[in-house]
Design an enzyme around this catalytic site. Structure first.
Site, PDB file in Angstrom:
ATOM      1  N   LYS A  70      -8.078  13.993  -6.361  1.00 15.53           N
ATOM      2  CA  LYS A  70      -6.944  14.139  -7.292  1.00 15.53           C
ATOM      3  C   LYS A  70      -6.447  15.585  -7.258  1.00 15.53           C
ATOM      4  CE  LYS A  70      -5.324  11.540  -9.723  1.00 15.53           C
ATOM      5  NZ  LYS A  70      -4.230  10.535  -9.549  1.00 15.53           N
ATOM      6  N   TYR A 125     -13.996  11.909  -6.386  1.00 10.07           N
ATOM      7  CA  TYR A 125     -12.755  11.445  -7.034  1.00 10.07           C
ATOM      8  C   TYR A 125     -11.892  12.623  -7.471  1.00 10.07           C
ATOM      9  CZ  TYR A 125      -9.794  10.219 -11.011  1.00 10.07           C
ATOM     10  OH  TYR A 125      -8.737  10.127 -11.893  1.00 10.07           O
ATOM     11  N   SER A 126     -12.480  13.533  -8.281  1.00 10.58           N
ATOM     12  CA  SER A 126     -11.634  14.593  -8.845  1.00 10.58           C
ATOM     13  C   SER A 126     -11.160  15.560  -7.766  1.00 10.58           C
ATOM     14  CB  SER A 126     -12.345  15.321  -9.982  1.00 10.58           C
ATOM     15  OG  SER A 126     -13.591  15.823  -9.589  1.00 10.58           O
ATOM     16  N   SER A 127     -11.941  15.705  -6.679  1.00  9.38           N
ATOM     17  CA  SER A 127     -11.467  16.601  -5.620  1.00  9.38           C
ATOM     18  C   SER A 127     -10.287  15.974  -4.871  1.00  9.38           C
ATOM     19  CB  SER A 127     -12.600  16.981  -4.662  1.00  9.38           C
ATOM     20  OG  SER A 127     -13.094  15.840  -4.015  1.00  9.38           O
ATOM     21  N   LYS A 139     -25.422   0.770 -21.522  1.00  9.85           N
ATOM     22  CA  LYS A 139     -26.131   1.727 -20.650  1.00  9.85           C
ATOM     23  C   LYS A 139     -25.539   3.120 -20.836  1.00  9.85           C
ATOM     24  CE  LYS A 139     -27.968  -1.958 -18.692  1.00  9.85           C
ATOM     25  NZ  LYS A 139     -29.105  -2.516 -19.392  1.00  9.85           N
ATOM     26  N   PHE A 167     -16.508   3.322 -19.038  1.00 14.15           N
ATOM     27  CA  PHE A 167     -17.511   3.462 -20.102  1.00 14.15           C
ATOM     28  C   PHE A 167     -17.277   2.540 -21.311  1.00 14.15           C
ATOM     29  CE2 PHE A 167     -19.038   6.061 -23.856  1.00 14.15           C
ATOM     30  CZ  PHE A 167     -20.379   5.760 -23.671  1.00 14.15           C
ATOM     31  N   THR A 227      -5.287  14.053 -13.521  1.00  8.20           N
ATOM     32  CA  THR A 227      -6.397  14.019 -14.470  1.00  8.20           C
ATOM     33  C   THR A 227      -6.849  15.427 -14.859  1.00  8.20           C
ATOM     34  OG1 THR A 227      -8.732  13.408 -14.644  1.00  8.20           O
ATOM     35  CG2 THR A 227      -7.917  13.800 -12.437  1.00  8.20           C
ATOM     36  N   ASP A 228      -7.448  15.540 -16.043  1.00  9.88           N
ATOM     37  CA  ASP A 228      -8.009  16.831 -16.478  1.00  9.88           C
ATOM     38  C   ASP A 228      -9.210  17.241 -15.622  1.00  9.88           C
ATOM     39  OD1 ASP A 228      -9.774  14.886 -17.405  1.00  9.88           O
ATOM     40  OD2 ASP A 228      -9.816  15.604 -19.482  1.00  9.88           O
ATOM     41  N   GLU A 229      -9.782  16.270 -14.893  1.00 11.33           N
ATOM     42  CA  GLU A 229     -10.999  16.565 -14.117  1.00 11.33           C
ATOM     43  C   GLU A 229     -10.765  17.553 -12.984  1.00 11.33           C
ATOM     44  OE1 GLU A 229     -13.375  13.324 -12.880  1.00 11.33           O
ATOM     45  OE2 GLU A 229     -12.932  12.130 -14.660  1.00 11.33           O
ATOM     46  N   ASP A 271       0.844  -1.197   0.000  1.00  8.23           N
ATOM     47  CA  ASP A 271       0.000   0.000   0.000  1.00  8.23           C
ATOM     48  C   ASP A 271       0.883   1.252   0.000  1.00  8.23           C
ATOM     49  OD1 ASP A 271      -1.824   2.027   0.708  1.00  8.23           O
ATOM     50  OD2 ASP A 271      -2.970   0.678   1.998  1.00  8.23           O
TER      51      ASP A 271
END
Ligand code: NAD
Ligand code: DAU
Length: 339
Positions: free
Chosen positions: A159, A155-157, A210, A195, A128-130, A65
């Protein structure tokens, strides 16, 4: 001015995940002079098969870890660089259970920065771009490295938080760090929760694909091998303390991507279900990678998305034993969430 660096012995965290393992395989194929220690906890997203068969003389797997400070103290000395991919990476999971994201993405990054400082090790941070939030569908603008951070999801916060730690550790402690923020990756070995592989494997299983919300959300797709080449270029030639954006001019709406998958797999274009939207769903990402191209000479090789998608579909057809074990659990989880 770019500083040239020739790493000989690197640690790749998360090297059994989708993108990290692509980087490890790319290193073996392109930089046989460099030894790679993979540090990976083997969560549900990590699979040692992703790096199976690589020469033992060049690649060693340590299962552990990144939050384990004692382990880091034991294995990091002697390496000359850390390339940090390990993360909890899926937005939908972060919405339903954020805690592992805070732990791995924030605390884990802190531990790595601490050890990089203690042993004066070059550090590259894969992000990430997010972190920049999202753009309107018709906004004539792309993300640029100095844009403000406006993350939308748990997630993006996390990162974004990790990127800020890196910036502060560089400035305050002089860590020799770079950051890259990349757009949506596709290619082989991507987990079936994401996706593109979800829809391909749905079709292969006879399940209807979906689509969330209106299907109009736009993602900026890049083949994961182009991402790996960019990370190497930044590690070897990037300016210390800088942020580079990685993208391949691959903007497409989700419904267009889904229709391309359906068509390539011989399905009618309406053979899918509309499902519940993701809460807080980012509308559009778009990357300006001019800095990476102008300073480091990087260009995407997999510029034809249709061709890359066909190869990816082929890979999932040929590797059912790789994705099948995760498929049922993943779909059960989505069904419980109405997705
Ligand atoms: P992934 O979920 O496929 O793989 C993550 C890997 O990290 C797994 O092997 C997992 O076992 C390992 N891991 C998780 N927690 C760990 C811990 N505490 N200690 C050690 N190992 C741990 O993710 P991915 O899609 O390959 O993404 C890799 C990195 O790239 C992430 O940092 C992600 O934020 C970033 N990124 C991803 C994309 C994308 O499109 N997937 C785009 C831009 C940036
Ligand atoms: O932009 C980079 C990011 O790309 C990375 O930081 C993340 O780690 C990575 O997971 C990815 O995030 P997204 O949320 O954009 O990817 P995902 O594959 O989950 O979804 C892509 C788009 O497709 C998004 O608009 C949601 C939509 N979607 C997703 C799934 C799983 C659907 O319409 N249906 C689905 O079944």
């Amino acid at each position: 001015m770019s500083e040239s660096f020739e790493p000989k012995n690197i640690i790749v965290t998360g090297g059994c995940g989708f993108i990290g393992s692509n980087f490890v395989r790319w290193m073996v194929a392109n930089h046989p002079e460099c030894h790679v220690t993979v540090l990976d906890k083997l969560t549900y997203a990590g699979n040692p098969k992703n790096i199976a068969g690589l020469p033992e003389s060049q690649v060693e797997l340590v299962v552990g870890d990144i939050c384990d400070a004692d382990l880091l103290d034991r294995i990091v000395p002697g390496h000359d660089a850390i390339v940090h991919y390990a993360a909890e990476s899926h937005n939908d999971n972060s919405i339903f259970d954020p805690e592992p994201f805070v732990r791995t993405n924030v605390v884990g990054t802190y531990r790595l920065l601490h050890v990089a400082g203690r042993y004066d090790i070059r550090y590259h941070h894969v992000s990430t771009d997010e972190v920049y939030g999202d753009l309107d569908l018709d906004e004539p603008r792309r993300f640029e490295p100095d844009d403000p951070y406006k993350p939308s999801s748990p997630y993006s916060s996390t990162k974004a938080s990790s990127d800020l730690l890196v910036r502060a550790w560089h400035r305050t402690y002089g860590i020799r760090a770079t950051i890259s923020n990349c757009s949506n990756n596709y290619g082989p070995y991507q987990h079936v929760e994401k996706f593109i592989p979800r829809q391909i494997t749905n079709v292969l299983c006879g399940i209807r694909p979906k689509l969330y919300g209106t299907g109009k959300n736009v993602r900026d797709w890049i083949h994961t091998e182009d991402h790996s080449r960019a990370v190497w270029d930044i590690l070897a030639k990037g300016r210390i303390g800088e942020t580079y954006l990685i993208g391949a001019n691959g903007e497409r709406s989700n419904i267009d991507v889904l229709r391309s998958i359906l068509s390539a797999m011989g399905q009618p274009e309406d053979a899918f279900d509309w499902v519940r939207d993701r809460p807080g769903h980012d509308r559009r990402y778009s990357i300006d990678s001019a800095k990476l191209e102008d300073e480091l000479g990087w260009r995407p090789i997999h510029a034809d998305f249709g061709e890359g998608l066909d190869q990816t579909i082929e890979w999932y057809r040929d590797h059912e034993s790789w994705w099948r074990p995760a498929k049922e659990t993943t779909e059960r989880k989505y069904a419980a969430q109405g997705q």
